[in-house]
Design a protein around this motif. Structure first.
Motif, PDB file in Angstrom:
ATOM      1  N   ARG A 138       0.841  -1.193   0.000  1.00 26.61           N
ATOM      2  CA  ARG A 138       0.000   0.000   0.000  1.00 26.61           C
ATOM      3  C   ARG A 138       0.882   1.251   0.000  1.00 26.61           C
ATOM      4  O   ARG A 138       1.893   1.307   0.707  1.00 26.61           O
ATOM      5  CB  ARG A 138      -0.908   0.025   1.229  1.00 26.61           C
ATOM      6  CG  ARG A 138      -1.928   1.166   1.238  1.00 26.61           C
ATOM      7  CD  ARG A 138      -2.765   1.129   2.512  1.00 26.61           C
ATOM      8  NE  ARG A 138      -3.484  -0.131   2.666  1.00 26.61           N
ATOM      9  CZ  ARG A 138      -4.704  -0.358   2.159  1.00 26.61           C
ATOM     10  NH1 ARG A 138      -5.312   0.584   1.466  1.00 26.61           N
ATOM     11  NH2 ARG A 138      -5.289  -1.529   2.361  1.00 26.61           N
TER      12      ARG A 138
ATOM     13  N   THR B 230       0.968   5.048   1.033  1.00 29.40           N
ATOM     14  CA  THR B 230       0.255   5.978   1.913  1.00 29.40           C
ATOM     15  C   THR B 230       1.115   7.214   2.148  1.00 29.40           C
ATOM     16  O   THR B 230       2.221   7.088   2.703  1.00 29.40           O
ATOM     17  CB  THR B 230      -0.068   5.322   3.267  1.00 29.40           C
ATOM     18  OG1 THR B 230       1.135   4.785   3.821  1.00 29.40           O
ATOM     19  CG2 THR B 230      -1.094   4.210   3.118  1.00 29.40           C
ATOM     20  N   PRO B 231       0.701   8.391   1.731  1.00 28.27           N
ATOM     21  CA  PRO B 231      -0.540   8.620   0.984  1.00 28.27           C
ATOM     22  C   PRO B 231      -0.408   8.142  -0.464  1.00 28.27           C
ATOM     23  O   PRO B 231       0.705   7.904  -0.940  1.00 28.27           O
ATOM     24  CB  PRO B 231      -0.715  10.133   1.056  1.00 28.27           C
ATOM     25  CG  PRO B 231       0.691  10.647   1.104  1.00 28.27           C
ATOM     26  CD  PRO B 231       1.452   9.637   1.932  1.00 28.27           C
TER      27      PRO B 231
END
Length: 448
Positions: free
Chosen positions: A141, A143-144
């Motif tokens: 992921r 992030t951001p």
């Protein structure tokens, strides 16, 4: 002569004979293609994708375990987006087919920040004795989402595949444009002939079996299709061809040797085109459909294959499985440079052009290549072909570049990339192994 049986080249092998061919003249008024340097000082760039977030950023996967960012302004950022080097096997700098091999962004990356990588990890605990390493397909992921550095601690391993040998790892990841599912390519497990340790029995006893023709004992030699948004750690789409029948549920198509690079046509019928590296004599590209069997190791390209004598194929072999399903021939085939009239070593699957930069009638043409025309020099070749419906081989011609000394690439060709606008990129290096900083990324552009 020892055989070239890897994805690119086993540099420990003796140098293979070169094929000193003159550049092919297109003869159709579409020779105006130039190379524009996009990034350099990489090691071995093997994948390039643009994040689907309107940022204009290009993400380059380097085989050594780094994902680098080319910002919208064209600058290659020093800070890696993700560093996987500590999680990977130690690569052989002279030559290796392992490493960070695939990268794909979730279609909803703009909102969920998810992306996926394929890399070679050390052999897991409990893997079969004598195996080489374990391939990981993992979710991470960012992030951001708009940031230029991913969360390295966010890894969720979706799939682990134990690999008998170090080569034939496949490694492409891509989301299907029609269904939003994740497609994964896996080679046959390595070695030669699809036999030996880790290569199972199959229906064709004439070649001592092999993972390419097996559906039930492992996932090797296949294109997989999974749903990373459901299940734990993933779900299998209900319409996968072998769900509820004989065959592992994840398999979408099979009968491959080393489907190192594949792509979906971003236009037209969204065809799935897979470049499958040959062994001794033939290189091939196949148009892949649900449940298809693409022949290895019964066949090499459109030709029969004999595991006991690979350089002298038999005159006849089965064209169907025992249940009558066909062994599907490729749409593109060319002679490997092991042959006297061969034009290249190891096919590199590419992309169908859907951009606007090349204003010369190339819309819808498929660009692909070969790693090199010889092992001793960086001499990659780029070709283009106009896809057509039905069966039979497509014609193709070599691309002649307007701004290189010979009209040819002048580097080893590792991979192709494509951005959201449909423009095509070439990923290159000047050395055989994942070492140094000669890796470059080029974009195909109109010379004017």
């Amino acid at each position: 002569m020892r055989r070239l049986f890897g994805l690119l080249l086993l540099s420990a092998l003796p140098f293979l004979p070169g094929c000193d061919l003159e550049p092919i003249t297109d003869g159709d008024g579409t020779r105006g293609i130039a190379l524009e340097l996009v990034a350099q000082a990489l090691t071995a760039p093997v994948a390039l994708v643009e994040a689907p977030d309107s940022s204009g950023r290009l993400f380059v996967a380097d085989q050594i375990g780094l994902i680098r960012v080319v910002a919208a302004n064209g600058n290659l950022l020093d800070q890696p987006f993700l560093d996987l080097r500590s999680r990977m096997v130690t690569l052989n700098p002279a030559y290796d087919e392992r490493g960070l091999l695939g990268l794909a962004f979730h279609p909803d990356f703009r909102t969920n920040g998810l992306f996926y990588v394929y890399y070679s990890a050390p052999l897991r605990v409990g893997a079969p004795a004598g195996f080489n390493h374990t391939s990981h397909v993992s979710e991470f992921r960012a992030t951001p989402v708009t940031g230029n550095q991913a969360d390295a601690a966010s890894e969720r391993v979706l799939l682990r595949v134990d690999q008998p040998q170090s080569n034939h790892n496949g490694g492409t990841l891509a989301f299907g444009p029609d269904d939003g599912f994740l497609y994964i390519s896996l080679g046959d497990g390595g070695g030669r002939d699809d036999e030996g340790l880790g290569h199972v029995e199959d229906w064709f006893a004439g070649n001592a079996g092999g993972n390419g023709q097996d559906l039930t004992q492992n996932l090797l030699g296949s294109i997989l299709r999974i749903d990373p948004d459901a299940g734990s750690p993933y779900a299998v789409p209900a319409d996968n061809p072998f769900v509820g029948g004989e065959g592992l549920d994840e398999i979408w198509a099979y009968g491959f040797r080393n489907p190192y690079r594949f792509s979906f046509d971003p236009g037209g019928a969204n065809d799935l085109l897979v470049g499958d590296a040959g062994q001794d004599l033939w290189e091939e590209v196949s148009r892949v459909t649900r449940g298809g069997n693409y022949g290895w190791n019964v066949k090499e390209g459109t030709h029969c294959f004999d595991a006991e004598d690979p350089e002298h194929p038999p005159a006849t072999c089965p064209n169907t499985e025992p249940d009558g399903d066909p062994l599907i021939d490729p749409v593109i085939e060319f002679a490997n440079a092991n042959q006297p009239d061969g034009i290249g070593l190891v096919v590199v699957g590419g992309h169908v052009y859907r951009g606007e930069e090349l204003d010369n009638g190339l819309e819808g043409e498929y660009f692909f290549g070969s790693w090199s025309a010889r092992a001793s020099l960086p001499d990659g070749r780029v070709y283009r072909s106009e896809p057509r419906a039905g069966t039979g081989l497509w014609t193709f011609r070599e691309v002649e570049f307007t701004n290189t000394p010979t009209g040819r690439l002048g580097h080893y060709l590792l991979s192709f990339g494509q951005d959201q606008a449909g423009e095509i990129y070439l990923l290159t290096t000047d050395v055989a192994g994942p070492t140094g900083n000669s890796g470059k990324v080029y974009r195909l552009v109109d010379p004017d």
